[in-house]
Design an enzyme around this catalytic site. Sequence first.
Site, short mmCIF file in Angstrom:
data_model
loop_
_atom_site.label_atom_id
_atom_site.label_comp_id
_atom_site.label_asym_id
_atom_site.label_seq_id
_atom_site.Cartn_x
_atom_site.Cartn_y
_atom_site.Cartn_z
N ARG A 8 -43.88 1.84 -9.20
CA ARG A 8 -42.26 1.77 -10.89
C ARG A 8 -43.26 3.35 -10.79
O ARG A 8 -42.23 3.51 -12.66
CB ARG A 8 -42.99 0.77 -11.28
CG ARG A 8 -43.19 -0.61 -10.83
CD ARG A 8 -43.57 -2.11 -11.19
NE ARG A 8 -42.56 -1.96 -12.47
CZ ARG A 8 -41.61 -2.29 -12.98
NH1 ARG A 8 -41.05 -3.62 -11.94
NH2 ARG A 8 -40.72 -2.46 -13.93
N ASN A 26 -43.58 -0.01 -21.27
CA ASN A 26 -43.25 0.62 -20.57
C ASN A 26 -41.81 0.44 -21.73
O ASN A 26 -41.53 -0.91 -21.95
CB ASN A 26 -42.99 -0.55 -19.64
CG ASN A 26 -41.65 -0.63 -18.37
OD1 ASN A 26 -41.34 0.61 -18.50
ND2 ASN A 26 -41.42 -1.76 -18.08
N GLU A 45 -24.71 6.09 1.23
CA GLU A 45 -25.77 5.54 1.22
C GLU A 45 -26.63 6.24 1.88
O GLU A 45 -27.90 6.71 1.21
CB GLU A 45 -25.12 4.32 1.57
CG GLU A 45 -27.04 3.46 1.97
CD GLU A 45 -27.84 3.03 0.21
OE1 GLU A 45 -26.93 3.02 -0.87
OE2 GLU A 45 -29.01 2.54 0.12
N LYS A 86 -29.55 9.00 0.46
CA LYS A 86 -30.87 8.03 1.06
C LYS A 86 -31.81 9.84 1.51
O LYS A 86 -33.25 9.77 1.15
CB LYS A 86 -30.96 7.76 2.47
CG LYS A 86 -30.59 5.85 2.00
CD LYS A 86 -32.04 5.34 1.57
CE LYS A 86 -31.65 5.05 0.50
NZ LYS A 86 -31.13 3.70 0.42
O1 M6R Z 1 -32.85 -2.54 -8.66
P1 M6R Z 1 -31.59 -2.19 -8.68
O2 M6R Z 1 -30.97 -2.46 -7.25
O3 M6R Z 1 -30.72 -2.54 -9.62
O4 M6R Z 1 -31.69 -0.77 -8.51
C1 M6R Z 1 -30.07 0.29 -8.76
C2 M6R Z 1 -31.18 1.60 -8.25
O5 M6R Z 1 -31.83 2.16 -8.81
C3 M6R Z 1 -31.70 1.59 -6.69
O6 M6R Z 1 -30.67 1.20 -6.15
C4 M6R Z 1 -31.82 2.87 -6.27
O7 M6R Z 1 -30.47 3.67 -6.20
C5 M6R Z 1 -32.31 3.43 -5.04
N1 M6R Z 1 -33.76 3.90 -5.66
C6 M6R Z 1 -31.69 3.61 -3.45
O8 M6R Z 1 -33.13 4.42 -2.90
#
Ligand code: M6R
Length: 612
Positions: free
Chosen positions: A27, A101, A482, A486
């Site tokens: 996190r 947080n 996507e 990555k």
């Molecule tokens: O938890 P969430 O699906 O809402 O998160 C959304 C984005 O922060 C998340 O998909 C982010 O783009 C990833 N790190 C991509 O790999």
Amino acid sequence: MCGIVGYVGQQNVVDVVMGGLRRLEYRGYDSAGVAVVAGDEVLVRRRAGKLANLEKLLADKPLPAATFGMGHTRWATHGAPNDRNAHPHLDEAAKVAVVHNGIIENFAALRSHLEDNGVTLASDTDTEVVSHLLAEQFDGDLAEAMRAVCRKLEGAFTLVAVHADQPDVVVGARRNSPLVVGRGDGENFLGSDVSAFIAHTRHAVELGQDQVVELRADRVDVTTFDGQPAEVREYEVDWDASAAEKGGYDYFMLKEIYEQPKAVADTLLGRIDDEGLLQLDEMRLSDEDLRDVDKIVIIGCGTAFHSGLIAKYSIEHWTRIPVEVEVASEFRYRDPILGRRTLVIAISQSGETMDTLMAIRHAREQGSRVLAICNVNGSTIPRESDAVVYTYAGPEIAVASTKAFLTQIIAVHLVALYLAQVRGMKWSDEIARHVDDLAAMPEAVDRVLDTVGPVRALARELVDARAVLFLGRHVGFPVALEGALKLKELAYMHAEGFPAGELKHGPIALIEEGLPVVVVVPPLSRKVLHDKIVSNIQEIRARGARTIVIAEEGDDTVAPYADTLIPVPAVPTLLQPVVAIVPLQVFACELASAKGYDVDQPRNLAKSVTVE
Ligand code: M6R
């Protein structure tokens, strides 16, 4: 963004908290710290950088054994990621310690108030004001002080605090930011998510908005910020501690890539009832509501946004309902046209993404209904939605999303079919056929995983490439986006995804000798699209690009133009993203590893983005 652990019980708090922080480090990893109460003092250890730095500090300067306290792993918002700004933060008398947080939006005014009263603040954080305010309010009851302070705060926050003068009590509070209680036997836990305490208990309590929780070893009391007793939901976590371990893989990301066949299968489990009808998890919308829908708006961020782009194709194709897809952070600021007949679909792995949550609230204020697609039971987004379809990917620890993406694609197709069923657009045998196609996906993904060896070799070969472009058409376009995401987040490389048809409207100028370009080729059955992209491949190859082509097995037409051909199983067009993205996940993971980067915890990022 940050990870929080709290504990009160019989075990040594430092051991429990450090175990929890290890699981929550995804996190945020700008700094970490712990606080325990020993005698009439709060003792803190905190250190900038990853948890390993704090572990070293604790080895050099151990804390005394204690039975209550808390810990924090930080993703910096206010104040540089250094020792001084690391949590926990203390008041001037070192009686109260706080971890946080979120963002306290009115911290500047609160800081001035404290400074006017002669308080000297020791950090640049927004958090520190809370420790001084708690000290100011404390009159023997930390929960009462917390309620009073929370009423003064604006913004999003999870707070956990201990006070030296109130032994064996840990107090937490939440607004717009996650906090879950773990109930044990003679011990209780707090965590930003259940992985913080899953090694100790699977019995969790979901906290609501604007609630304060007071934790003792033998009881948990929850109230509103106004001090009224609050109703909470208790539930059993349906995965165990081993799911949050690397299980022999070098990285969580790799493990999660290999878990995809199971994650997809689990997401499909039990969806068809005895009468052959499709069932979703928590559908608090009536069939009449769903028949009434005249527009769908899909929102999400990052990878979830990309699944939304794929959803547009299946929903429009199967239901003929117009669909808009939008990045959640932009949504509410453009005054979108929403109404009672608009269904908003919010996609989020964590269920805590603030941009998505705020977009949901805006949509509901305008009278729209919200259906959430989410991976985390009990998280805020499903709680604030009218209906939920859960993805059963299990815990996703690596910052880069993989198995969540695949399960989101499955879930959006299920939603599309469900809408088609309810609105009479498809007979049950047609739906069953599509569900069979979905059910074939775990095996198809398994086959891709069995053949990714050459993709790994390719990634190592391209370790010095300056940039990589990704092209796709139709549902291959979100795959291109996507794949590029990555690579950006893991290998810190310039990577862009384009619809292949847009190439000659600008991006083709980027093509130069040797530039790697990944092209996702539509199935042969989509002849027109397929032939067009084959022309695109030839155009870029003629200009010197190194072509890396993902095409279905048996597609011999592309082989002459592919410097590297990556075959994937032939599947229906709308499901092609499920197989086509897997080699690109492996590619990014391997390239980052070849560069010596931290695959699971890429720089500057955090798994859950709980600030806007
Ligand atoms: O938890 P969430 O699906 O809402 O998160 C959304 C984005 O922060 C998340 O998909 C982010 O783009 C990833 N790190 C991509 O790999």
